[in-house]
Design an enzyme around this catalytic site. Structure first.
Site, mmCIF file in Angstrom:
data_model
loop_
_atom_site.group_PDB
_atom_site.id
_atom_site.type_symbol
_atom_site.label_atom_id
_atom_site.label_comp_id
_atom_site.label_asym_id
_atom_site.label_seq_id
_atom_site.Cartn_x
_atom_site.Cartn_y
_atom_site.Cartn_z
ATOM 1 N N CYS A 78 0.823 -1.210 0.000
ATOM 2 C CA CYS A 78 0.000 0.000 0.000
ATOM 3 C C CYS A 78 0.863 1.268 0.000
ATOM 4 O O CYS A 78 1.512 1.554 -0.996
ATOM 5 C CB CYS A 78 -0.973 -0.084 1.161
ATOM 6 N N HIS A 170 -3.125 -5.436 1.615
ATOM 7 C CA HIS A 170 -2.395 -5.688 2.873
ATOM 8 C C HIS A 170 -2.393 -7.176 3.228
ATOM 9 O O HIS A 170 -3.220 -7.605 4.045
ATOM 10 C CB HIS A 170 -3.063 -4.922 4.019
ATOM 11 N N GLU A 172 -0.525 -8.633 5.201
ATOM 12 C CA GLU A 172 -0.179 -8.795 6.623
ATOM 13 C C GLU A 172 -1.420 -8.785 7.514
ATOM 14 O O GLU A 172 -1.332 -9.103 8.691
ATOM 15 C CB GLU A 172 0.815 -7.699 7.061
HETATM 16 N N1 GLN Z 1 -3.646 6.276 0.985
HETATM 17 C C1 GLN Z 1 -2.407 6.053 1.660
HETATM 18 C C2 GLN Z 1 -1.271 6.870 1.028
HETATM 19 O O1 GLN Z 1 -1.467 7.505 0.048
HETATM 20 C C3 GLN Z 1 -2.038 4.584 1.632
HETATM 21 C C4 GLN Z 1 -2.988 3.802 2.481
HETATM 22 C C5 GLN Z 1 -2.416 2.565 3.094
HETATM 23 O O2 GLN Z 1 -1.203 2.349 3.158
HETATM 24 N N2 GLN Z 1 -3.292 1.736 3.609
HETATM 25 O O3 GLN Z 1 -0.204 6.897 1.534
#
Ligand code: GLN
Length: 200
Positions: A78, A170, A172
């Site tokens: 992410c 994710h 994890e």
């Molecule tokens: N929207 C977040 C970002 O731009 C990422 C979200 C996440 O890591 N769950 O950093």
């Protein structure tokens, strides 16, 4: 083999717990020298703008670029995937260039559109993977050397190139340890390459 988890901000402990379950105690990476002699590093999810702030302040951004150039394994989930990307959109900028992808922050909409959904993998023996999307980024471009390991409605959500993995979801946060196991394989591969530098 030694691995670490970038521990500036985000869901650090969830990654440490999975790695621990797989028999690997991870070092917490907070300063540039924490990367010394590591073979792999996990970049967790969180808020990429905050992470950039800390990365620059600690000069870990340069240290990570060096680590990636030297062939170290990396796994970004992410926000971590945003850090590893070549190009970032919304707002436009550049990542650490660990993997040749373009990625759009919050590309699946806002928090209310966060969800858990099955993504399709490239493995016929295990063709789906549970994907937890939390204000997830969207991979909008993949370079020719990048392998798409899982996708959602034809859009990549797990990509790999060399020893670098990026997932927009994710792993994890689920019981499925496939992506972490893959990361440990890549870190082991780098550890072996380090022991036999002449064959690189
Ligand atoms: N929207 C977040 C970002 O731009 C990422 C979200 C996440 O890591 N769950 O950093």
């Amino acid at each position: 083999m030694r691995v670490g988890v970038l521990a500036l901000q985000g869901d650090i402990q969830a990654h440490e717990a999975v790695l621990e379950r797989l028999g690997c105690r991870a070092r917490e990476v907070r300063r540039a020298h924490d990367l010394d002699d590591l073979h792999g590093v996990v970049l967790p999810g969180g808020e990429s703008t905050t992470m950039w702030h800390f990365l620059r302040r600690t000069q870990l951004d340069e240290a990570l670029r060096c680590f990636l150039r030297s062939g170290g394994a990396a796994f970004g989930t992410c926000a971590g995937a945003i850090l590893l990307a070549r190009e970032v959109r919304n707002p436009d900028g550049r990542g650490l260039d660990g993997i040749d992808i373009g990625i759009e922050r919050n590309g699946y909409g806002r928090q209310t559109e966060s969800r858990v959904i099955d993504a399709a993998t490239d493995d016929p023996e295990a063709p789906s993977i549970e994907a937890v999307l939390i204000r997830a980024p969207r991979i909008v471009r993949v370079g020719s050397a990048v392998r798409v390991r899982a996708h959602l409605h034809e859009e990549p959500v797990w990509v790999e190139s060399g020893r670098v993995i990026a997932t927009t979801f994710h792993p994890e946060l689920t019981h499925d340890t496939r992506v972490h196991r893959r990361f440990l394989d890549l870190a082991r591969d780098f550890a072996e390459a380090c022991m036999a530098p002449d064959t690189q």
